[in-house]
Write a protein that holds these residues in place. Structure first.
Motif, short mmCIF file in Angstrom:
data_model
loop_
_atom_site.label_atom_id
_atom_site.label_comp_id
_atom_site.label_asym_id
_atom_site.label_seq_id
_atom_site.Cartn_x
_atom_site.Cartn_y
_atom_site.Cartn_z
N VAL A 18 0.85 -1.20 0.00
CA VAL A 18 0.00 0.00 0.00
C VAL A 18 0.88 1.25 0.00
O VAL A 18 0.66 2.18 -0.78
CB VAL A 18 -0.95 0.00 1.22
CG1 VAL A 18 -1.67 1.34 1.35
CG2 VAL A 18 -1.97 -1.13 1.11
N ARG B 297 2.68 1.75 -3.38
CA ARG B 297 1.79 2.12 -4.49
C ARG B 297 1.34 3.58 -4.39
O ARG B 297 0.96 4.18 -5.38
CB ARG B 297 0.58 1.19 -4.52
CG ARG B 297 0.92 -0.15 -5.14
CD ARG B 297 -0.25 -1.10 -5.15
NE ARG B 297 0.12 -2.32 -5.87
CZ ARG B 297 -0.61 -3.43 -5.85
NH1 ARG B 297 -1.75 -3.47 -5.17
NH2 ARG B 297 -0.22 -4.49 -6.53
N HIS B 298 1.34 4.10 -3.17
CA HIS B 298 0.94 5.50 -3.00
C HIS B 298 2.12 6.45 -3.01
O HIS B 298 1.95 7.66 -2.86
CB HIS B 298 0.14 5.65 -1.69
CG HIS B 298 -1.26 5.14 -1.83
ND1 HIS B 298 -2.34 5.97 -2.02
CD2 HIS B 298 -1.73 3.88 -1.85
CE1 HIS B 298 -3.43 5.23 -2.13
NE2 HIS B 298 -3.10 3.96 -2.04
N HIS C 190 -8.81 -4.89 -1.41
CA HIS C 190 -8.55 -4.07 -2.61
C HIS C 190 -7.11 -4.16 -3.12
O HIS C 190 -6.90 -4.25 -4.32
CB HIS C 190 -8.86 -2.60 -2.31
CG HIS C 190 -10.30 -2.32 -2.09
ND1 HIS C 190 -11.20 -2.14 -3.11
CD2 HIS C 190 -11.00 -2.18 -0.94
CE1 HIS C 190 -12.41 -1.91 -2.60
NE2 HIS C 190 -12.31 -1.92 -1.28
N CYS C 191 -6.15 -4.06 -2.20
CA CYS C 191 -4.76 -3.87 -2.66
C CYS C 191 -4.07 -5.21 -2.85
O CYS C 191 -3.09 -5.53 -2.21
CB CYS C 191 -4.01 -2.96 -1.69
SG CYS C 191 -2.73 -2.01 -2.52
N PRO D 190 -4.19 -4.41 -8.11
CA PRO D 190 -4.99 -3.54 -7.24
C PRO D 190 -6.40 -3.32 -7.78
O PRO D 190 -6.60 -3.20 -8.98
CB PRO D 190 -4.20 -2.23 -7.22
CG PRO D 190 -3.33 -2.27 -8.41
CD PRO D 190 -3.02 -3.70 -8.69
N ARG D 191 -7.36 -3.29 -6.85
CA ARG D 191 -8.75 -2.97 -7.21
C ARG D 191 -9.06 -1.61 -6.61
O ARG D 191 -9.67 -1.51 -5.54
CB ARG D 191 -9.69 -4.02 -6.64
CG ARG D 191 -9.44 -5.40 -7.18
CD ARG D 191 -10.36 -6.38 -6.49
NE ARG D 191 -10.19 -7.72 -7.03
CZ ARG D 191 -10.86 -8.77 -6.58
NH1 ARG D 191 -11.74 -8.62 -5.60
NH2 ARG D 191 -10.67 -9.96 -7.10
N CYS D 192 -8.59 -0.57 -7.29
CA CYS D 192 -8.69 0.78 -6.71
C CYS D 192 -10.12 1.31 -6.72
O CYS D 192 -10.47 2.13 -5.86
CB CYS D 192 -7.77 1.73 -7.45
SG CYS D 192 -6.02 1.25 -7.33
N CYS E 288 -12.01 1.57 -3.44
CA CYS E 288 -11.08 1.48 -2.31
C CYS E 288 -11.12 2.80 -1.52
O CYS E 288 -11.12 3.88 -2.12
CB CYS E 288 -9.66 1.22 -2.82
SG CYS E 288 -8.44 1.22 -1.47
N LEU F 65 -8.89 4.32 -0.16
CA LEU F 65 -7.69 5.14 -0.38
C LEU F 65 -7.55 5.60 -1.83
O LEU F 65 -6.53 6.19 -2.20
CB LEU F 65 -6.43 4.36 0.04
CG LEU F 65 -6.38 3.90 1.49
CD1 LEU F 65 -5.03 3.25 1.80
CD2 LEU F 65 -6.63 5.06 2.45
N ALA F 66 -8.57 5.34 -2.65
CA ALA F 66 -8.44 5.63 -4.08
C ALA F 66 -8.12 7.11 -4.33
O ALA F 66 -7.29 7.43 -5.19
CB ALA F 66 -9.71 5.23 -4.81
N ARG G 299 -4.44 8.04 -4.09
CA ARG G 299 -3.43 7.43 -4.95
C ARG G 299 -2.91 8.46 -5.96
O ARG G 299 -3.70 9.20 -6.54
CB ARG G 299 -4.02 6.24 -5.70
CG ARG G 299 -2.91 5.44 -6.34
CD ARG G 299 -3.34 4.11 -6.86
NE ARG G 299 -2.13 3.42 -7.35
CZ ARG G 299 -2.13 2.38 -8.12
NH1 ARG G 299 -3.26 1.84 -8.49
NH2 ARG G 299 -1.00 1.83 -8.52
S1 SF4 Z 1 -6.27 2.84 -3.89
FE1 SF4 Z 1 -6.47 0.96 -2.65
S2 SF4 Z 1 -6.18 -0.71 -4.13
FE2 SF4 Z 1 -5.43 1.17 -5.10
S3 SF4 Z 1 -3.24 1.20 -4.64
FE3 SF4 Z 1 -4.28 2.36 -3.04
S4 SF4 Z 1 -4.66 0.91 -1.38
FE4 SF4 Z 1 -4.18 -0.25 -3.22
#
Ligand code: SF4
Length: 218
Positions: A144, A147-148, A189-190, A194-196, A199, A201-202, A205
């Protein structure tokens, strides 16, 4: 990171970790969960519980081959039986009350000196069994955060831990929930893909994947 925590908490609610009736059960679960899923650990714990073995002294008295057979559902049962044996020798019948007044870093160093106890396991024991203010870094957290763009995907465990800890209010309750919520979003989700969509946290991102240079603040 605190904003991520708030969003996850709003979306998923309190997680109430760690699943376990006693601190000792949490400790045993933390050792057994290495390299397997929680469902397998629960099966092993149920077998120990059914034989009244979720007690430090009784478990320590259990012959290694019997212990290995009982925890077989958790996988790598011979290795984990040895690790449990080493951990129990360190614990030597002590409970959480016996650790009061001990400094967390000293306890952590002691735990890490036990054969087979790595940083994630030690920190799970410290946070969830001994209520110490230590963040647990697992594969979900690493995924996580990277990816962010909040951390490098190959960041050192302790570097990542300290970064997360310093970005959250210094609270055992927050640290406890943060890790549980990261696992929750990781499972929901992650995943490796990833299934944003949907999510929590979308919106946080970055437009495109960012790899932070080493040493950047979160
Ligand atoms: S929005 Fe959710 S699924 Fe997408 S990278 Fe961030 S934590 Fe992972």
């Amino acid at each position: 990171m605190f904003e991520a925590y708030r969003r996850l908490r709003r979306a998923f609610g309190p997680q109430g970790w760690w699943p376990g009736e006693t601190p000792f059960e949490v400790m045993v679960g933390a050792v057994l969960t290495q390299n397997t899923n929680w469902g397998n650990v629960e099966r092993a714990l149920t077998r120990l519980k059914a034989r009244n073995l979720l007690d430090a002294r009784r478990l320590q008295a259990c012959p290694p081959n019997r212990l290995a057979a009982l925890i077989r559902p958790a996988g790598c049962h011979n290795v984990k039986a040895r690790r449990l044996g080493a951990f129990l020798a360190w614990l030597d019948g002590r409970g959480p009350a016996d650790f009061r007044g001990r400094r967390t870093e000293n306890l952590r160093a002691e735990l890490l000196s036990v054969k087979g106890i790595g940083r994630e396991t030690a920190d799970s024991i410290l946070l969830y069994a001994l209520n110490r203010r230590v963040i647990v870094v697992d594969a979900y957290a690493r995924r996580v955060l990277s990816r962010h763009g909040w951390a490098e995907s190959d960041a050192d465990y302790d570097d990542l831990r300290r970064r997360i800890e310093s970005s959250l209010p210094p609270s055992v309750r927050v640290y406890n929930e943060f890790h549980a919520l990261i696992v929750r979003v990781g499972k929901a989700h992650c995943r490796s893909r990833p299934r944003c969509d949907g999510c929590p946290l979308a919106e946080m991102r970055p437009a495109r994947r960012v790899d932070r240079p080493a040493g950047s603040a979160v």
